[in-house]
Design an enzyme around this catalytic site. Structure first.
Site, PDB file in Angstrom:
ATOM      1  N   HIS A 147       0.836  -1.204   0.000  1.00  0.00           N
ATOM      2  CA  HIS A 147       0.000   0.000   0.000  1.00  0.00           C
ATOM      3  C   HIS A 147       0.869   1.251   0.000  1.00  0.00           C
ATOM      4  O   HIS A 147       0.692   2.172  -0.801  1.00  0.00           O
ATOM      5  CB  HIS A 147      -0.912  -0.023   1.239  1.00  0.00           C
ATOM      6  N   GLU A 148       1.867   1.282   0.901  1.00  0.00           N
ATOM      7  CA  GLU A 148       2.725   2.479   1.025  1.00  0.00           C
ATOM      8  C   GLU A 148       3.556   2.696  -0.228  1.00  0.00           C
ATOM      9  O   GLU A 148       3.641   3.806  -0.747  1.00  0.00           O
ATOM     10  CB  GLU A 148       3.664   2.358   2.236  1.00  0.00           C
ATOM     11  N   HIS A 151       1.649   4.198  -3.038  1.00  0.00           N
ATOM     12  CA  HIS A 151       1.530   5.661  -2.960  1.00  0.00           C
ATOM     13  C   HIS A 151       2.663   6.321  -3.739  1.00  0.00           C
ATOM     14  O   HIS A 151       2.479   7.322  -4.425  1.00  0.00           O
ATOM     15  CB  HIS A 151       1.550   6.156  -1.499  1.00  0.00           C
ATOM     16  N   TYR A 162      -4.303  14.192  -3.011  1.00  0.00           N
ATOM     17  CA  TYR A 162      -4.704  13.453  -1.829  1.00  0.00           C
ATOM     18  C   TYR A 162      -5.828  14.159  -1.055  1.00  0.00           C
ATOM     19  O   TYR A 162      -5.686  14.525   0.111  1.00  0.00           O
ATOM     20  CB  TYR A 162      -3.496  13.220  -0.910  1.00  0.00           C
ATOM     21  N   GLU A 171      -6.042   6.350  -2.378  1.00  0.00           N
ATOM     22  CA  GLU A 171      -6.122   5.334  -1.330  1.00  0.00           C
ATOM     23  C   GLU A 171      -6.560   3.986  -1.886  1.00  0.00           C
ATOM     24  O   GLU A 171      -5.980   2.940  -1.571  1.00  0.00           O
ATOM     25  CB  GLU A 171      -7.097   5.771  -0.238  1.00  0.00           C
ATOM     26  N   ASP A 230     -10.041  13.840   7.455  1.00  0.00           N
ATOM     27  CA  ASP A 230      -9.332  12.824   6.643  1.00  0.00           C
ATOM     28  C   ASP A 230      -9.244  13.288   5.184  1.00  0.00           C
ATOM     29  O   ASP A 230      -9.443  12.521   4.250  1.00  0.00           O
ATOM     30  CB  ASP A 230     -10.026  11.464   6.774  1.00  0.00           C
ATOM     31  N   HIS A 235      -9.694   7.916   3.402  1.00  0.00           N
ATOM     32  CA  HIS A 235      -9.655   6.535   3.891  1.00  0.00           C
ATOM     33  C   HIS A 235     -11.065   5.999   4.141  1.00  0.00           C
ATOM     34  O   HIS A 235     -11.232   4.852   4.546  1.00  0.00           O
ATOM     35  CB  HIS A 235      -8.871   6.455   5.216  1.00  0.00           C
TER      36      HIS A 235
HETATM   37  C1  LIG Z   1      -2.244   2.746   9.010  1.00  0.00           C
HETATM   38  C2  LIG Z   1      -2.311   4.051   8.252  1.00  0.00           C
HETATM   39  C3  LIG Z   1      -2.597   5.239   8.921  1.00  0.00           C
HETATM   40  C4  LIG Z   1      -2.657   6.442   8.194  1.00  0.00           C
HETATM   41  C5  LIG Z   1      -2.438   6.470   6.812  1.00  0.00           C
HETATM   42  C6  LIG Z   1      -2.164   5.295   6.142  1.00  0.00           C
HETATM   43  C7  LIG Z   1      -1.970   5.292   4.635  1.00  0.00           C
HETATM   44  O1  LIG Z   1      -0.920   4.803   4.178  1.00  0.00           O
HETATM   45  O2  LIG Z   1      -2.895   5.766   3.942  1.00  0.00           O
HETATM   46  C8  LIG Z   1      -2.073   4.079   6.868  1.00  0.00           C
HETATM   47  O3  LIG Z   1      -1.718   2.914   6.228  1.00  0.00           O
HETATM   48  C9  LIG Z   1      -2.741   2.180   5.640  1.00  0.00           C
HETATM   49  O4  LIG Z   1      -3.848   2.601   5.444  1.00  0.00           O
HETATM   50  C10 LIG Z   1      -2.297   0.786   5.308  1.00  0.00           C
HETATM   51  C11 LIG Z   1      -3.016  -0.017   4.328  1.00  0.00           C
HETATM   52  C12 LIG Z   1      -3.171  -0.304   5.803  1.00  0.00           C
HETATM   53 ZN   LIG Z   2      -2.654   5.125   2.077  1.00  0.00          ZN
END
Ligand SMILES: Cc1cccc(C(=O)O)c1OC(=O)C1CC1
Ligand SMILES: [Zn+2]
Length: 308
Positions: A147-148, A151, A162, A171, A230, A235
């Protein structure tokens, strides 16, 4: 170069054993390896709980090439899964690193203190330790690492802004490629989320409402474009395109779906794309690659979630 390449072993966050690409120099072994002879490296650092270090922190090393300690677990998985995601993009799309040009992949673990987040911070990944009840070390989940890093792919391709719908697409594409890399289940972050509670997750792509995300455009949440909101619910509203992806993958299969998603992200989507633009980009990508039957399956997936 060859003389330094080594294979170490490590224990991951979940106590699992794995082989690691390491680098031998100055009579010790580093969590560091060259991804391709002509290009970048994958390097993993310890940020020492944001102590006296700025990012990235210090290299993770072990004189025995055995990374078995509690403190090394987060680095073992950050390093291993970064390599897995590099291989995924290289083997499936011939994309060398997140920018397609062999950029170094840098990860820092033990970021902050009890930090329940992971993030791409524009030029590297950071992983918190979690507070031990909401999260354990966040690099312990391959879908989070994918996921990261996705991005970073998005930031060097469509550059989806974003916030609001483009941010929810940003996302969603990270969750979708997290699924493609992990593809054990439709859950996100389940391996490190609430270590004391089995079976739950941050998000579900098959059933977004299970974790308070909308799964249909009728339930799109208009939230303020602030940190508190957010950024317009990036998210939260990602549940809608995530559900479309779930329908699409189930109807056309992963191998076609990943090609279509990659083509949409790298060829058609632009910074301010809306959900409707994403629908069109995916239909067009399906048409380009596989013809109208597949394109129609994509269209029905998006009809099901109320985006036309
Ligand atoms: C845990 C977390 C907190 C805040 C932003 C993100 C972000 O990277 O958007 C995040 O990571 C995720 O959502 C990963 C996929 C579970
Ligand atoms: Zn993310």
């Amino acid at each position: 170069n060859k003389v330094h390449e080594a294979t170490g072993s490590g224990t991951g966050v979940l106590g699992d054993q794995k082989s690691l690409n390491t680098y031998y120099a100055n009579s010790t072994y580093y969590l560091y390896n060259v991804t391709k002879p002509m290009s970048g490296v994958i390097a993993t650092y310890d940020n020492n709980n944001g102590g006296q270090y700025s990012l990235p922190g210090y290299y993770v090393t072990d004189s025995g090439n055995t990374f078995y300690s509690e403190r090394q677990k987060a680095a073992v998985d950050a390093h291993y899964y970064a390599g897995e995601v590099f291989d995924y993009y290289y083997n499936n799309f011939n994309r060398e690193s997140y920018d397609g040009n062999g950029a170094d992949i840098v990860s820092s673990v033990h970021f902050g203190s009890n930090y329940n987040n992971a993030a791409w911070v524009g030029n590297q990944m950071i992983y918190g330790d979690g507070d031990g009840s909401t999260f354990t070390y966040l690099s312990g989940a391959d879908d989070i690492v994918a996921h990261e890093l996705t991005h970073a792919v998005t930031d060097t391709t469509a550059e989806l802004v974003y916030e609001n719908q483009s941010g929810a697409l940003n996302e969603s594409f990270s969750d979708v490629f997290g699924y493609f890399v992990d593809n054990e289940d439709w859950l996100m972050g389940e391996d490190v989320y609430t270590p004391g509670v089995p079976g739950d997750a941050l998000r579900s792509m098959s059933n977004p409402t299970q974790y308070d995300q909308p799964a249909h455009m009728d339930d799109y949440q208009d939230l303020p474009n602030t940190e508190q909101g957010d950024w317009g619910g990036v998210h939260i509203n990602s549940g809608i395109p995530n559900k479309a992806a779930y329908y699409t993958i189930n109807s056309i299969g992963q191998s076609k779906a990943e090609e279509i998603y990659y083509r949409a992200l790298t060829v058609y989507l632009t910074p301010n794309s809306t959900f409707s633009d994403a629908r069109q980009a995916l239909i067009q990508s399906a048409q380009d690659l596989y013809g109208s039957t597949t394109a129609n399956s994509v269209a029905s997936a998006w009809n099901n979630i109320g985006v036309y």
